[in-house]
Design a protein around this motif. Structure first.
Motif, short mmCIF file in Angstrom:
data_model
loop_
_atom_site.label_atom_id
_atom_site.label_comp_id
_atom_site.label_asym_id
_atom_site.label_seq_id
_atom_site.Cartn_x
_atom_site.Cartn_y
_atom_site.Cartn_z
N ILE A 237 9.62 23.33 -6.47
CA ILE A 237 10.40 22.91 -5.31
C ILE A 237 11.11 21.58 -5.59
O ILE A 237 12.27 21.38 -5.23
N TYR A 238 10.40 20.68 -6.26
CA TYR A 238 10.97 19.37 -6.61
C TYR A 238 10.70 19.10 -8.08
O TYR A 238 9.77 18.39 -8.44
N PRO A 239 11.51 19.68 -8.99
CA PRO A 239 11.23 19.57 -10.42
C PRO A 239 11.71 18.25 -11.02
O PRO A 239 12.64 17.61 -10.53
N LYS A 240 11.06 17.87 -12.10
CA LYS A 240 11.51 16.71 -12.85
C LYS A 240 12.85 17.02 -13.52
O LYS A 240 13.07 18.13 -14.00
N ASP A 241 13.75 16.05 -13.52
CA ASP A 241 15.02 16.22 -14.23
C ASP A 241 15.47 14.87 -14.76
O ASP A 241 14.71 13.90 -14.74
N GLU A 242 16.70 14.80 -15.22
CA GLU A 242 17.18 13.58 -15.85
C GLU A 242 17.30 12.41 -14.87
O GLU A 242 17.42 11.26 -15.29
N SER A 243 17.26 12.68 -13.60
CA SER A 243 17.41 11.60 -12.62
C SER A 243 16.11 11.09 -12.05
O SER A 243 16.11 10.16 -11.25
N GLY A 244 14.97 11.68 -12.46
CA GLY A 244 13.72 11.14 -11.96
C GLY A 244 12.55 12.09 -12.08
O GLY A 244 12.70 13.24 -12.51
N PRO A 245 11.36 11.62 -11.69
CA PRO A 245 10.15 12.44 -11.81
C PRO A 245 10.12 13.57 -10.81
O PRO A 245 10.80 13.54 -9.78
N GLY A 246 9.32 14.58 -11.12
CA GLY A 246 9.14 15.71 -10.22
C GLY A 246 7.85 15.57 -9.44
O GLY A 246 7.13 14.57 -9.52
N ALA A 247 7.53 16.60 -8.66
CA ALA A 247 6.38 16.56 -7.77
C ALA A 247 5.07 16.37 -8.52
O ALA A 247 4.17 15.67 -8.05
N LYS A 248 4.96 16.97 -9.70
CA LYS A 248 3.71 16.83 -10.47
C LYS A 248 3.48 15.39 -10.87
O LYS A 248 2.39 14.85 -10.67
N GLU A 249 4.49 14.76 -11.43
CA GLU A 249 4.38 13.37 -11.86
C GLU A 249 4.16 12.44 -10.68
O GLU A 249 3.50 11.39 -10.81
N LEU A 250 4.69 12.78 -9.52
CA LEU A 250 4.54 11.96 -8.33
C LEU A 250 3.21 12.18 -7.61
O LEU A 250 2.94 11.51 -6.61
N GLY A 251 2.39 13.12 -8.09
CA GLY A 251 1.08 13.33 -7.48
C GLY A 251 1.11 14.05 -6.16
O GLY A 251 0.21 13.87 -5.33
N VAL A 252 2.12 14.88 -5.93
CA VAL A 252 2.29 15.54 -4.64
C VAL A 252 1.11 16.45 -4.30
O VAL A 252 0.67 16.53 -3.15
N ALA A 253 0.56 17.14 -5.30
CA ALA A 253 -0.56 18.05 -5.03
C ALA A 253 -1.78 17.29 -4.53
O ALA A 253 -2.54 17.79 -3.69
N PHE A 254 -1.99 16.07 -5.02
CA PHE A 254 -3.09 15.25 -4.51
C PHE A 254 -2.83 14.85 -3.06
O PHE A 254 -3.74 14.83 -2.24
N PHE A 255 -1.58 14.52 -2.76
CA PHE A 255 -1.22 14.20 -1.38
C PHE A 255 -1.56 15.37 -0.46
O PHE A 255 -2.17 15.18 0.60
N ILE A 256 -1.16 16.58 -0.84
CA ILE A 256 -1.41 17.75 0.00
C ILE A 256 -2.91 17.98 0.15
O ILE A 256 -3.41 18.24 1.26
N ASP A 257 -3.63 17.89 -0.95
CA ASP A 257 -5.08 18.07 -0.91
C ASP A 257 -5.74 17.07 0.03
O ASP A 257 -6.58 17.44 0.86
N HIS A 258 -5.37 15.82 -0.05
CA HIS A 258 -5.98 14.79 0.79
C HIS A 258 -5.62 14.98 2.26
O HIS A 258 -6.44 14.72 3.14
N GLN A 259 -4.40 15.42 2.52
CA GLN A 259 -4.02 15.70 3.90
C GLN A 259 -4.84 16.84 4.48
O GLN A 259 -5.26 16.80 5.64
#
Length: 263
Positions: A93-115
């Motif tokens: 949904i939010y992949p890493k590309d040349e303009s910045g990190p993606g959801a994995k690098e940003l720790g989004v799955a941890f955010f969802i888990d904690h919520q």
């Protein structure tokens, strides 16, 4: 705020383009479930004052923009398979590309888990007793599933559907196969027990957006990378020195936890 731009001649990832189209309203808003009191102590790394860091290391008492912040990366609700599926789905949904990190690098799955582990995941402040009636489209989520139940059900279904269709788990699929699976959920081509597949997809999409742009205190937006991509200043204490300036002032963002440490 500056939008992410693709370099001339470079194709734009379709999922990224669709995400940015709808993500503007998430910037600067309250994008978490009201669990700050319970997660401040759990997610913010505690540091001691008055200590001198070893040579070559960053002072941990300085604001977050100068240090690699270490937030809680322990699972609180998901099992390992659900977490890996959530991580892979959020990255598509939010992949890493040349303009910045993606959801994995940003720790989004941890955010969802904690919520999902918090009272927000349990719909703690909402009336969840029967009778349940079919709702109108304008009424939003009206099902009997708690948020954590909906997300767990959907993640398990993603894994099962991927194995049935491709004989591989969702994290092991090629990107185009992952997109096809997510598209089948979005279009309700998949049957889930008791809930439309698109309900899960849309809710997971929103959680991914929240995890990219929420304060890092909640487990996502690691090192405030989501904010930096949009030149968002985060939680500044004051703009008194810059508010009268005519030009755009780009600031290093601050997290809520920075103020806790500085206070």
């Amino acid at each position: 705020m500056a939008n992410k731009q693709d370099p001339p001649g470079q194709p734009r990832d379709e999922s990224r383009r669709q995400f940015l189209k709808y993500s503007g309203t998430a910037i600067g808003g309250v994008v978490v479930g009201g669990v700050i009191g319970g997660l401040i102590g759990a997610n913010a790394k505690q540091t001691k004052t008055g200590e001198t860091p070893p040579a070559g290391q960053t002072d941990p008492n300085k604001p977050a923009q100068t240090a690699d912040r270490d937030y809680n990366q322990a699972l609180m609700y998901f099992n390992q398979d659900q977490f890996l599926t959530a991580e892979a789905a959020a990255e598509r949904i939010y992949p890493k590309d040349e303009s910045g990190p993606g959801a994995k690098e940003l720790g989004v799955a941890f955010f969802i888990d904690h919520q999902m582990a918090s009272s927000y995941g349990l719909n703690g402040r909402e009336y969840m007793s029967p009778p349940f009636y079919k709702s109108e489209a304008t009424q939003g989520y009206q099902l009997s599933f708690k948020r954590r139940e909906l997300i767990a059900l959907g993640l398990d279904a993603l894994s099962l559907y991927s194995n049935d269709k491709y004989q591989k788990g969702f994290p092991d699929l090629a990107p185009e196969e992952q997109d096809k699976v997510l598209g089948d959920f979005e279009s309700d081509a998949v049957h889930l027990k008791g809930v439309p597949a698109s309900t899960f997809f849309n809710y997971f999409l929103n959680l991914t957006i929240e995890g990219v742009y929420a304060d890092p205190l909640y487990g996502g937006n690691k090192n405030m990378g989501g904010w930096r991509m949009r030149s968002f200043p985060g939680n500044q204490m004051s703009y008194i020195n810059d508010i009268e300036k005519d030009e755009f002032v780009k600031m290093e963002p601050l997290s809520l936890s920075d103020h806790l440490e500085m206070g």
